[in-house]
Design a protein around this motif. Structure first.
Motif, mmCIF file in Angstrom:
data_model
loop_
_atom_site.group_PDB
_atom_site.id
_atom_site.type_symbol
_atom_site.label_atom_id
_atom_site.label_comp_id
_atom_site.label_asym_id
_atom_site.label_seq_id
_atom_site.Cartn_x
_atom_site.Cartn_y
_atom_site.Cartn_z
ATOM 1 N N ASP A 126 0.994 -0.985 0.010
ATOM 2 C CA ASP A 126 0.051 0.035 -0.020
ATOM 3 C C ASP A 126 0.801 1.331 0.108
ATOM 4 O O ASP A 126 0.342 2.473 0.050
ATOM 5 N N GLU A 128 2.910 4.423 -1.359
ATOM 6 C CA GLU A 128 2.807 5.475 -2.316
ATOM 7 C C GLU A 128 4.003 5.446 -3.185
ATOM 8 O O GLU A 128 4.982 5.938 -2.760
ATOM 9 N N LEU A 130 5.982 7.073 -6.684
ATOM 10 C CA LEU A 130 5.967 8.292 -7.557
ATOM 11 C C LEU A 130 7.020 7.953 -8.437
ATOM 12 O O LEU A 130 8.415 7.531 -8.089
ATOM 13 N N ARG A 135 2.203 10.425 -9.020
ATOM 14 C CA ARG A 135 1.952 9.295 -8.247
ATOM 15 C C ARG A 135 1.477 8.326 -9.392
ATOM 16 O O ARG A 135 0.841 8.643 -10.544
ATOM 17 N N GLY A 137 -0.925 6.015 -8.857
ATOM 18 C CA GLY A 137 -1.957 6.064 -9.048
ATOM 19 C C GLY A 137 -2.977 4.475 -8.984
ATOM 20 O O GLY A 137 -4.163 4.273 -8.867
ATOM 21 N N ARG A 138 -2.102 3.598 -8.388
ATOM 22 C CA ARG A 138 -2.640 2.313 -7.989
ATOM 23 C C ARG A 138 -1.908 1.577 -7.044
ATOM 24 O O ARG A 138 -0.735 1.635 -6.752
ATOM 25 N N THR A 139 -2.467 0.823 -6.287
ATOM 26 C CA THR A 139 -1.839 -0.037 -5.096
ATOM 27 C C THR A 139 -1.665 -1.442 -5.513
ATOM 28 O O THR A 139 -2.535 -2.193 -5.827
ATOM 29 N N ALA A 156 9.390 5.712 -3.062
ATOM 30 C CA ALA A 156 8.166 4.867 -2.369
ATOM 31 C C ALA A 156 8.073 5.401 -0.933
ATOM 32 O O ALA A 156 9.245 5.596 -0.245
ATOM 33 N N ALA A 158 5.481 5.084 2.711
ATOM 34 C CA ALA A 158 4.365 4.809 3.570
ATOM 35 C C ALA A 158 4.318 5.095 4.887
ATOM 36 O O ALA A 158 5.458 5.469 5.468
#
Length: 346
Positions: A126, A128, A130, A135, A137-139, A156, A158
């Protein structure tokens, strides 16, 4: 690109009107492509694919539309979009016919030859992610990325985890596997003890000294002028170095475009290649750095000349007459040397 399994909540029941609209758009797209109107075919296939998103039960139709859309994007030199749509379509390969799958695989390989393929594994899933500050835009735990050639930055982060950063510089057609394991951040509960005050020892009173010529306001301005001269010259040199580096990157990218057979006028087409935006960015960056560097170097020369001139200027305000003897020049001769010596107070 979101799949049917990724969508949340109940989906609307497809209607005959929806299905008819998709089929009409597909007919228009095929007719436009046969006529060589690629932009019109691209718009129709994209509209059909977006409309089919509301019909998750028709997975085969959506997979075929994504592949056809990707082939149109490939013809229009939208290589990154083409690779993404064709890859998603081939991931649903079990619903495609062998003939269609072969066409899509050939298109995907051609699009990928112009890009950099990155298989990125991230823990936790999960986090993030970039790419160049944007970003994804998906996990997911694994990301299949298609990036434009050149220098790219992947980051990345979190909550409760550290940050990981990878910078790659890759050529078109290369493939990379990157793993990002974000470490857990330890939470410290111990309170920091206040720092003990430092003991101050008494020192004997300083003996009064004669006022220095540098303690006056002209001296302060001269010191400031020297500092500004050095600072602006240094900053100007740094910006000039950056401008030269950006010019080198621009020349390298132009050379790669020439090797790929992309003409210089291709960036003026209605649908220019994706690399044209990188060319424009590099040109702007080079010009900005060159302008800043030149301005700062010129400014340092002006400040330096003004500072040097101040050493030969009398600032004796409030005096009845200007001082004439604050600076004196005496001839000096030595073995192998001949010149003047300046002495006095300023």
């Amino acid at each position: 690109m979101a799949s049917a399994a990724d969508a949340e909540g109940p989906h609307p029941t497809p209607t005959r009107a929806d299905d008819s609209a998709v089929k009409d758009l597909v007919r228009r797209a095929r007719k436009a492509r046969k006529s060589g109107k690629l932009n019109e075919a691209y718009d129709a296939y994209k509209a059909a694919f977006d409309a089919a998103e509301a019909v998750p039960s028709e997975l085969r139709e959506r997979a075929e539309l994504a592949g056809e859309l990707g082939l149109c994007e490939l013809a229009l030199r939208k290589y990154r979009e083409a690779a993404e749509h064709l890859t998603w379509s081939l991931e649903q390969g079990h619903v495609l016919t062998d003939e269609v799958r072969v066409r899509f695989e050939a298109g995907q390989e051609k699009a990928a030859s112009y890009l950099v393929r990155v298989l990125l594994s991230v823990d936790p899933p999960d986090a993030e992610v970039l790419v160049d500050g944007q970003r994804i835009g998906r996990t997911a735990r694994t990301h299949k990325l298609f990036l434009n050639p050149g220098r790219r930055m992947l980051r990345a982060h979190a909550p409760g985890r550290g940050e990981d950063l990878h910078v790659i510089s890759a050529d078109a057609g290369s493939a990379h596997e990157i793993t990002m394991n974000l470490p857990r951040v330890a939470v410290s509960t111990a309170k920091e003890a206040p720092a003990a005050p430092k003991a101050v020892s008494a020192s004997p009173a300083a003996r009064p000294e004669a006022p220095s010529p540098w303690a006056s306001w002209p001296g302060t301005l001269r010191i400031t002028g020297i500092g500004l001269t050095v600072a602006t010259a240094s900053l100007g040199s740094v910006f000039m170095v950056h401008a030269r580096a950006a010019d080198g990157d621009l020349a390298e990218l132009n050379g790669k475009l020439d090797d790929l057979g992309v003409a210089s006028w291709a960036c003026r087409e209605p649908s220019p290649p994706a690399t044209c935006s990188e060319l424009s960015r590099l040109r702007r960056q080079r010009d900005q750095f060159a302008a800043l560097g030149t301005g700062l170097v010129v400014a340092s020369g002006v400040i330096g000349a003004t500072t040097i001139a101040s050493f030969f200027t009398d600032f004796g305000l409030g005096q009845a007459e200007p001082r004439r003897d604050n600076v004196a020049l005496s001839p000096m001769a030595a073995p192998g040397q001949l010149g003047l010596v300046a002495h006095g107070v300023w």
